[in-house]
Design a protein around this motif. Structure first.
Motif, short mmCIF file in Angstrom:
data_model
loop_
_atom_site.label_atom_id
_atom_site.label_comp_id
_atom_site.label_asym_id
_atom_site.label_seq_id
_atom_site.Cartn_x
_atom_site.Cartn_y
_atom_site.Cartn_z
N VAL A 52 0.87 -1.17 0.00
CA VAL A 52 0.00 0.00 0.00
C VAL A 52 0.91 1.22 0.00
O VAL A 52 1.97 1.22 0.63
N CYS A 53 0.51 2.26 -0.72
CA CYS A 53 1.38 3.42 -0.83
C CYS A 53 0.56 4.68 -1.07
O CYS A 53 -0.62 4.62 -1.42
N TRP A 84 -2.46 -2.48 5.48
CA TRP A 84 -1.82 -3.73 5.06
C TRP A 84 -2.28 -4.88 5.95
O TRP A 84 -2.61 -5.96 5.46
N TRP A 85 -2.33 -4.64 7.26
CA TRP A 85 -2.67 -5.72 8.18
C TRP A 85 -4.12 -6.15 8.08
O TRP A 85 -4.47 -7.26 8.48
N LYS A 86 -4.98 -5.30 7.56
CA LYS A 86 -6.38 -5.70 7.38
C LYS A 86 -6.50 -6.88 6.42
O LYS A 86 -7.44 -7.67 6.52
N GLY A 87 -5.55 -7.00 5.51
CA GLY A 87 -5.59 -8.10 4.55
C GLY A 87 -4.73 -9.28 4.93
O GLY A 87 -4.53 -10.19 4.12
N SER A 143 -2.20 -12.44 13.16
CA SER A 143 -2.71 -11.56 14.21
C SER A 143 -1.90 -10.27 14.22
O SER A 143 -0.68 -10.30 14.28
N ARG A 144 -2.61 -9.15 14.13
CA ARG A 144 -1.90 -7.87 14.15
C ARG A 144 -1.47 -7.50 15.57
O ARG A 144 -0.35 -7.09 15.81
N ARG A 195 -12.29 -11.34 18.26
CA ARG A 195 -11.71 -10.01 18.09
C ARG A 195 -10.19 -10.06 18.28
O ARG A 195 -9.69 -10.72 19.20
N ASP A 196 -9.50 -9.34 17.42
CA ASP A 196 -8.04 -9.31 17.47
C ASP A 196 -7.60 -8.28 18.52
O ASP A 196 -7.04 -7.23 18.19
N TRP A 197 -7.87 -8.60 19.78
CA TRP A 197 -7.55 -7.68 20.88
C TRP A 197 -6.40 -8.19 21.74
O TRP A 197 -6.04 -7.56 22.73
#
Length: 469
Positions: free
Chosen positions: A219-220, A251-254, A258-259, A449-451
């Motif tokens: 992404v840019c 980027w991490w959404k795709g 785990s972010r 959830r990615d918490w």
């Protein structure tokens, strides 16, 4: 420090040579990436390139490339991803890079070193020396900076990593901006920043190169350099880092990874079992037992403590290791049971390191008193926070009521705390706990959830932490 006529003549010679070999070098980079390492660009790379080049075509001025940094070949990979072969002859757009001298110019034996130096020269590299505080090192950095300024004023492009080195956590931290690019933008107000976040899907840590055969996503964006009225390099750099952080989140959404990767641990210092291997005065402990838990560096640090601090210092190491263990597990790096020496803790720097991968994690001790220790740890996903700035990790420590299971209490504590920290959730009954790969996960509206929820309990205390980024 003004550039001498000799410096300028050398830059012009390098520019002419690199212009002459731009096409074969670009073919070499693309062929090596595709055929030697079997790297793959995203399927929509044509669309991504078209969008960013539309913005570049509207900007008739110098460009400062700024990208995340994880491997030693990132400059080649970013160039390969951004530059289509149809644009290679657009000389002003070909970026000059600023590699760290000690990382690249002393690699291998005489033949390999000579080849690398020649390649970097042809690829428009200006060697940088980031270490050293002596006058010679300072002069080297200033001259490299002046060369970058001259190139930009000539209408060229310069590639500088904003983090000034490879990220040891695998995460670009926007709360820790460096001023170098802000200074460049102030020197050349007409320049814009080309912000790039490029990463291989399987890239977890800083390495020499990404895993062979991996696919990249990118992404840019093109943003303003120095805005009217901006005079502070930190102000400009902070805006740049904020935009890179936004691209990182995109980027991490795709990503299937785990972010958010954090953990916590609590230690009840008055628990009788904690004293088992220590002397009666708690000023020393069984040597073999210590060596199973601590690395040589940690043990040396522990031995340097005052006798009255020995017991607490050991359990501080242990608490930090447990918190780091949980954060690493979120990233898919499971430290084997009882492999305590796989994680090395630096209590002074508030860092933990995964020995095998080199990943570094941030530590923060909270809620400390004579009865307990509590440590939170963050690998990636957000800022751990400090005395000046709030972070992206929240935690809570509480005493376990008499007669109540510590594990059950920790789970209830976590759900209540998550619910009260988010007005949209409202109440704990809207949440549930599940497990994914043995790690606790919060379910809300039926979805995990990615918490990065982390639970811990020790003796009289239970604790939880989660990330809000």
């Amino acid at each position: 420090m003004a550039l001498t006529p000799e410096d300028l003549a050398a830059l012009r010679r390098q520019w002419r040579l690199s212009r002459a070999v731009a096409v074969p070098l670009s073919l070499f980079v693309a062929a090596t990436a595709r055929l030697r390492f079997w790297y793959r660009l995203p399927g929509d790379i044509g669309r991504i390139r078209a969008e960013i080049w539309e913005k570049l075509d509207r900007h008739d001025g110098p460009v400062i490339w700024a990208a995340n940094h994880l491997t030693l070949i990132d400059s080649f990979l970013v160039y390969w991803a951004v530059f289509p072969m149809s644009r290679v002859l657009e000389d002003r757009r070909l970026p000059w890079s600023t590699p760290e001298y000690t990382n690249y110019y002393k690699l291998g034996g005489p033949l390999k070193s000579a080849f690398i130096r020649a390649l970097l020269y042809a690829c428009r590299c200006i060697p940088f020396l980031r270490g050293g505080e002596d006058a010679q090192s300072e002069a080297w950095r200033q001259k490299a900076f002046d060369k970058c300024v001259w190139i930009l004023r000539e209408g060229g492009s310069v590639f500088v990593y904003p983090e000034a080195g490879r990220s040891r956590s695998g995460w670009l931290e926007a709360k820790r901006p460096k001023d170098f690019l802000g200074k460049l933008a102030l020197e050349v107000p007409s320049a814009k920043f080309l912000c790039v976040y490029l990463r291989a899907e399987g890239q977890l840590a800083a390495t020499v190169r990404p895993p062979d055969g991996d696919r990249f996503r990118m992404v840019c964006d093109l943003i303003d350099g120095a805005l009217p009225g901006e005079t502070n390099p930190r102000q400009i750099s902070r805006r740049l880092f904020d935009r890179l952080a936004e691209l990182q989140l995109e980027w991490w959404k795709g990503s299937a990874l785990s972010r958010n990767c954090g953990g916590n641990d609590v230690v009840d210092l008055k628990a009788p079992l904690l004293r088992e291997h220590f002397t009666d005065d708690l000023a020393d402990a069984d040597c073999e037992w210590l060596e199973r838990h601590l690395t040589a560096k940690e043990l040396a640090s522990l031995r340097a403590r005052r006798p009255e601090d020995f017991f607490r210092a050991f359990w501080s190491f242990f608490c930090a290791k447990e918190a780091a263990h949980k954060a690493l597990a979120r990233a898919g790096l499971v430290v084997p049971h009882a492999a305590f020496r796989e994680i090395e803790v630096d209590l002074f720097r508030r860092k933990a390191a995964h020995v095998s991968s080199g990943l570094q994690l941030d530590l923060r001790f909270t809620d400390e008193d004579q009865d307990k220790l509590h440590c939170v740890c963050v690998l990636r996903g957000g800022f751990i926070g400090d005395s000046e700035s709030e972070g992206d990790v929240l935690w809570k420590v509480a005493e376990v009521p008499p007669g109540v299971s510590a594990g059950s209490f920790a789970r209830e504590l976590a759900l209540d705390f998550v619910a009260e920290s988010n007005d949209e959730i409202g109440r704990a009954s809207a949440l549930a706990l599940s497990e994914e790969g043995g790690l606790p996960t919060v379910l809300w509206r039926g979805e995990p959830r990615d918490w990065s929820l982390s639970l811990s309990h020790s003796g009289r205390f239970a604790a939880c932490s989660f990330m809000i980024s």
